[in-house]
Design a protein around this motif. Structure first.
Motif, PDB file in Angstrom:
ATOM      1  N   GLU A   1       0.805  -1.251  -0.021  1.00 13.84           N
ATOM      2  CA  GLU A   1       0.023   0.118  -0.012  1.00 13.84           C
ATOM      3  C   GLU A   1       0.805   1.117   0.124  1.00 13.84           C
ATOM      4  O   GLU A   1       0.621   2.272  -0.701  1.00 13.84           O
ATOM      5  N   PHE A   2       2.042   1.221   0.797  1.00  6.93           N
ATOM      6  CA  PHE A   2       2.754   2.644   0.693  1.00  6.93           C
ATOM      7  C   PHE A   2       3.442   2.512  -0.787  1.00  6.93           C
ATOM      8  O   PHE A   2       4.053   3.606  -1.136  1.00  6.93           O
ATOM      9  N   ILE A   3       3.840   1.362  -1.172  1.00  4.13           N
ATOM     10  CA  ILE A   3       4.521   1.468  -2.592  1.00  4.13           C
ATOM     11  C   ILE A   3       3.493   2.122  -3.617  1.00  4.13           C
ATOM     12  O   ILE A   3       4.043   2.804  -4.457  1.00  4.13           O
ATOM     13  N   LYS A   4       2.122   1.731  -3.527  1.00  4.60           N
ATOM     14  CA  LYS A   4       1.409   2.288  -4.413  1.00  4.60           C
ATOM     15  C   LYS A   4       1.340   3.753  -4.431  1.00  4.60           C
ATOM     16  O   LYS A   4       1.095   4.634  -5.089  1.00  4.60           O
ATOM     17  N   SER A   5       1.329   4.113  -3.042  1.00  4.70           N
ATOM     18  CA  SER A   5       1.295   5.779  -3.037  1.00  4.70           C
ATOM     19  C   SER A   5       2.615   6.364  -3.472  1.00  4.70           C
ATOM     20  O   SER A   5       2.516   7.560  -3.888  1.00  4.70           O
ATOM     21  N   LEU A   6       3.687   5.701  -3.616  1.00  6.75           N
ATOM     22  CA  LEU A   6       4.797   6.196  -4.392  1.00  6.75           C
ATOM     23  C   LEU A   6       4.552   6.210  -5.776  1.00  6.75           C
ATOM     24  O   LEU A   6       5.134   7.117  -6.487  1.00  6.75           O
ATOM     25  N   ILE A   7       4.235   5.077  -6.176  1.00  5.29           N
ATOM     26  CA  ILE A   7       4.025   5.147  -7.835  1.00  5.29           C
ATOM     27  C   ILE A   7       2.977   6.004  -8.053  1.00  5.29           C
ATOM     28  O   ILE A   7       3.299   6.745  -9.302  1.00  5.29           O
ATOM     29  N   ASP A   8       2.064   6.472  -7.500  1.00  2.00           N
ATOM     30  CA  ASP A   8       1.030   7.558  -7.633  1.00  2.00           C
ATOM     31  C   ASP A   8       2.008   8.873  -7.907  1.00  2.00           C
ATOM     32  O   ASP A   8       1.313   9.590  -8.911  1.00  2.00           O
ATOM     33  N   LYS A   9       2.874   8.950  -7.366  1.00  2.00           N
ATOM     34  CA  LYS A   9       3.771  10.458  -7.390  1.00  2.00           C
ATOM     35  C   LYS A   9       4.856  10.110  -8.314  1.00  2.00           C
ATOM     36  O   LYS A   9       5.588  11.369  -8.676  1.00  2.00           O
ATOM     37  N   CYS A  10       4.806   9.133  -8.975  1.00  2.00           N
ATOM     38  CA  CYS A  10       6.011   9.062 -10.106  1.00  2.00           C
ATOM     39  C   CYS A  10       5.792   9.304 -11.416  1.00  2.00           C
ATOM     40  O   CYS A  10       4.435   9.139 -11.850  1.00  2.00           O
ATOM     41  N   ASP A  11       6.427   9.938 -12.426  1.00  2.00           N
ATOM     42  CA  ASP A  11       6.238  10.190 -13.534  1.00  2.00           C
ATOM     43  C   ASP A  11       6.485   8.884 -14.687  1.00  2.00           C
ATOM     44  O   ASP A  11       5.717   8.959 -15.739  1.00  2.00           O
ATOM     45  N   TYR A  12       7.639   8.357 -14.397  1.00  2.00           N
ATOM     46  CA  TYR A  12       7.429   6.943 -15.296  1.00  2.00           C
ATOM     47  C   TYR A  12       8.060   5.874 -14.269  1.00  2.00           C
ATOM     48  O   TYR A  12       8.176   5.784 -13.192  1.00  2.00           O
ATOM     49  N   TYR A  13       7.740   4.751 -14.984  1.00  2.00           N
ATOM     50  CA  TYR A  13       7.785   3.450 -14.273  1.00  2.00           C
ATOM     51  C   TYR A  13       8.817   2.371 -15.169  1.00  2.00           C
ATOM     52  O   TYR A  13       8.661   2.164 -16.388  1.00  2.00           O
ATOM     53  N   VAL A  14      10.062   2.251 -14.633  1.00  2.00           N
ATOM     54  CA  VAL A  14      10.960   1.143 -15.194  1.00  2.00           C
ATOM     55  C   VAL A  14      10.912  -0.194 -14.588  1.00  2.00           C
ATOM     56  O   VAL A  14      11.141  -0.270 -13.604  1.00  2.00           O
ATOM     57  N   LEU A  15      10.486  -1.159 -15.487  1.00  2.00           N
ATOM     58  CA  LEU A  15      10.317  -2.443 -15.137  1.00  2.00           C
ATOM     59  C   LEU A  15      11.547  -3.105 -15.646  1.00  2.00           C
ATOM     60  O   LEU A  15      11.593  -3.420 -16.836  1.00  2.00           O
ATOM     61  N   ILE A  16      12.345  -3.822 -14.773  1.00  2.00           N
ATOM     62  CA  ILE A  16      13.434  -4.890 -15.205  1.00  2.00           C
ATOM     63  C   ILE A  16      13.142  -6.280 -15.109  1.00  2.00           C
ATOM     64  O   ILE A  16      12.637  -6.659 -13.909  1.00  2.00           O
ATOM     65  N   ILE A  17      13.178  -7.254 -16.020  1.00  2.00           N
ATOM     66  CA  ILE A  17      12.954  -8.437 -15.962  1.00  2.00           C
ATOM     67  C   ILE A  17      14.103  -9.356 -16.477  1.00  2.00           C
ATOM     68  O   ILE A  17      14.736  -9.016 -17.453  1.00  2.00           O
ATOM     69  N   ALA A  18      14.465 -10.358 -15.683  1.00  2.00           N
ATOM     70  CA  ALA A  18      15.577 -11.273 -16.023  1.00  2.00           C
ATOM     71  C   ALA A  18      14.933 -12.655 -16.101  1.00  2.00           C
ATOM     72  O   ALA A  18      13.951 -13.066 -16.391  1.00  2.00           O
ATOM     73  N   GLY A  19      15.421 -13.567 -14.930  1.00  2.04           N
ATOM     74  CA  GLY A  19      14.978 -14.798 -14.648  1.00  2.04           C
ATOM     75  C   GLY A  19      14.060 -15.156 -13.769  1.00  2.04           C
ATOM     76  O   GLY A  19      13.718 -16.453 -13.474  1.00  2.04           O
ATOM     77  N   ARG A  20      13.629 -14.173 -12.874  1.00  2.00           N
ATOM     78  CA  ARG A  20      12.874 -14.565 -11.620  1.00  2.00           C
ATOM     79  C   ARG A  20      11.541 -13.817 -11.678  1.00  2.00           C
ATOM     80  O   ARG A  20      11.334 -12.612 -12.382  1.00  2.00           O
ATOM     81  N   TYR A  21      10.673 -14.411 -11.093  1.00  5.08           N
ATOM     82  CA  TYR A  21       9.226 -14.094 -11.280  1.00  5.08           C
ATOM     83  C   TYR A  21       8.860 -13.376  -9.969  1.00  5.08           C
ATOM     84  O   TYR A  21       8.323 -12.527  -9.724  1.00  5.08           O
ATOM     85  N   GLY A  22       9.472 -13.836  -8.775  1.00  6.87           N
ATOM     86  CA  GLY A  22       9.315 -13.444  -7.355  1.00  6.87           C
ATOM     87  C   GLY A  22       8.164 -14.261  -6.956  1.00  6.87           C
ATOM     88  O   GLY A  22       7.523 -14.987  -7.199  1.00  6.87           O
ATOM     89  N   SER A  23       8.375 -14.265  -5.402  1.00  8.65           N
ATOM     90  CA  SER A  23       7.182 -15.005  -4.683  1.00  8.65           C
ATOM     91  C   SER A  23       6.005 -14.325  -4.998  1.00  8.65           C
ATOM     92  O   SER A  23       5.702 -13.204  -4.538  1.00  8.65           O
ATOM     93  N   PRO A  24       4.958 -15.233  -5.001  1.00 12.19           N
ATOM     94  CA  PRO A  24       3.771 -14.655  -5.029  1.00 12.19           C
ATOM     95  C   PRO A  24       2.981 -14.193  -3.886  1.00 12.19           C
ATOM     96  O   PRO A  24       3.146 -15.032  -2.783  1.00 12.19           O
ATOM     97  N   ALA A  25       2.100 -13.231  -4.053  1.00 16.18           N
ATOM     98  CA  ALA A  25       1.316 -12.875  -2.721  1.00 16.18           C
ATOM     99  C   ALA A  25       0.011 -13.919  -2.896  1.00 16.18           C
ATOM    100  O   ALA A  25      -0.005 -14.832  -3.221  1.00 16.18           O
ATOM    101  N   GLU A  26      -1.013 -13.718  -1.895  1.00 14.10           N
ATOM    102  CA  GLU A  26      -2.095 -14.374  -1.764  1.00 14.10           C
ATOM    103  C   GLU A  26      -2.888 -14.684  -2.961  1.00 14.10           C
ATOM    104  O   GLU A  26      -3.686 -15.523  -3.176  1.00 14.10           O
ATOM    105  N   ASP A  27      -2.969 -13.479  -3.576  1.00 16.32           N
ATOM    106  CA  ASP A  27      -3.664 -13.438  -5.227  1.00 16.32           C
ATOM    107  C   ASP A  27      -2.855 -14.272  -6.166  1.00 16.32           C
ATOM    108  O   ASP A  27      -3.352 -14.132  -7.182  1.00 16.32           O
ATOM    109  N   GLY A  28      -1.464 -14.721  -6.009  1.00 11.60           N
ATOM    110  CA  GLY A  28      -0.944 -15.600  -6.809  1.00 11.60           C
ATOM    111  C   GLY A  28       0.133 -14.723  -7.783  1.00 11.60           C
ATOM    112  O   GLY A  28       0.705 -15.245  -8.499  1.00 11.60           O
ATOM    113  N   LEU A  29      -0.242 -13.097  -7.562  1.00 12.79           N
ATOM    114  CA  LEU A  29       0.804 -12.412  -8.286  1.00 12.79           C
ATOM    115  C   LEU A  29       1.948 -12.140  -7.473  1.00 12.79           C
ATOM    116  O   LEU A  29       1.910 -11.935  -6.283  1.00 12.79           O
TER     117      LEU A  29
END
Length: 379
Positions: free
Chosen positions: A61-89
């Motif tokens: 929820e805190f991260i969402k508030s930071l994204i709200d204030k950002c102008d651009y979003y850089v997504l870096i993807i390599a070989g990991r998906y990451g640990s899923p949360a309760e919703d599977g993402l």
């Protein structure tokens, strides 16, 4: 004294942007640091959660508030998906979707050679690898994407992507406090310049406002002329006829038979209308609604008729007015209208007012081309 171009130049260079860096954490520490350095070197502000990467919903929820204030979003993807949360993402996937939902431009940096990623930096399970594959497919769809294999590649890709995003998708950004007065002055001077330009044109050319002709209502009648064509196999030829119907009655067939090709360049999609093919396809489709024979390739409308239809549907808000960005020239309203007509279905809402819609066999003694059951029996 600062001139107008000086003020414009200063306003551009005084603006700084907040850029959110998103990725899995443990396997991409060096890559995140490299992207951070690039953003700082460009005079912008990197935003990332290095001290406590997202691990629960409260932090998210805190991260969402930071994204709200950002102008651009850089997504870096390599070989990991990451640990899923309760919703599977994974939390990286959730950050990406939130940025998209909020309309923050997303710049995707995808590892170009997965086979060279160390084993300890890869997803260890089949389910994790499938989730990563699905995530990459979603992130790439209709979006600027660059590949990288080394830190140097990644730095260059981020710099180029940010430069392109700033030029094509400008954002609010931040401006130094001492620049605000200059920008206010710029806006006032720009308005005065616009007014002066209007007066100069009016006095120099004695121009007057010309009222636009009234657009016909959608249910008003118009007439199309179908011209004969010889099919590409050269075995049959259509006839001439004038067809009358409302502007909107022709639209479903226009929508389905306008010949549009698409291509993409660096993640941006473009469409192109083939006018010659469209003239044949649309006319043959209209003829096919009025005759119980195969009409493909046997009729055409003129280019001026096609341009008239395109102009009407554009002015009516069913087609894009200018430019060719995207994968279709039709608006969402047009697509819904066409779908509704397909669902409802009805008899042809137009009629022949002159001539007839027939097909003649080439090389025959004349007459209409038709098929008889006896013709199909070889004995």
């Amino acid at each position: 004294m600062l001139t107008l171009p000086d003020l414009e130049e200063r306003s551009v260079h005084d603006k700084r942007y907040q850029v959110f860096i998103s990725s899995t954490f443990q396997d991409l520490r060096e890559e995140r640091r490299a992207v951070q350095d690039v953003i700082i070197s460009m005079g912008d502000f990197p935003v990332q959660m290095e001290s406590f990467p997202a691990a629960d919903e409260d932090q998210f929820e805190f991260i969402k508030s930071l994204i709200d204030k950002c102008d651009y979003y850089v997504l870096i993807i390599a070989g990991r998906y990451g640990s899923p949360a309760e919703d599977g993402l994974s939390y990286t996937h959730k950050e990406f979707r939130y940025a998209v939902e909020k309309g923050v431009p997303v710049l995707v940096m995808l590892h170009g050679e997965p086979g060279k990623i160390p084993a300890e930096s890869l997803e260890p399970t089949d389910s994790g690898r499938q989730s990563l594959k699905d995530f990459i497919k979603e992130a790439e769809h209709k979006r600027l994407r660059k590949t990288w294999t080394t830190l140097g590649d990644l730095k260059l890709a981020v710099r180029e992507a940010l430069d392109h995003a700033k030029a094509t998708k400008p954002r609010v950004g931040w401006i130094r406090g001492d620049a605000v007065a200059s920008i206010d002055t710029l806006e006032e001077l720009n308005e005065v310049r616009k007014e002066n330009e209007k007066f100069r044109i009016a006095l120099g050319n004695l121009s007057v406002e010309i009222p636009l002709p009234k657009l016909p209502n959608a249910d008003e009648l118009t007439t199309l002329t179908l011209l004969p064509m010889t099919s590409n196999k050269g075995t049959k030829r259509g006839s001439s006829a004038k067809i009358q119907g409302s502007w909107i009655s022709f639209f479903p067939l226009f929508f389905s038979n306008l010949y549009v090709s698409t291509n993409d360049w660096n993640g941006e999609f473009y469409f192109n209308i083939d006018h010659d093919a469209s003239c044949v396809q649309i006319a043959s489709a209209i003829a096919g609604e009025l005759a119980p024979v195969e009409t493909a390739g046997c009729f055409k409308i003129t280019r001026s008729t096609l341009d008239r239809l395109i102009s009407y549907y554009t002015e009516a808000g069913l087609m894009i007015a200018s430019g060719n960005e995207g994968q279709t020239p039709f608006t969402e309203t047009a697509q819904r209208l066409a779908r509704r007509h397909h669902v409802v279905g009805s008899a042809p809402p137009f009629a022949i007012i002159e001539g007839e819609v027939t097909i003649t066999a080439i090389g025959s003694s004349g007459g209409n081309f038709s098929r008889n059951l006896d013709d199909d029996i070889p004995f």
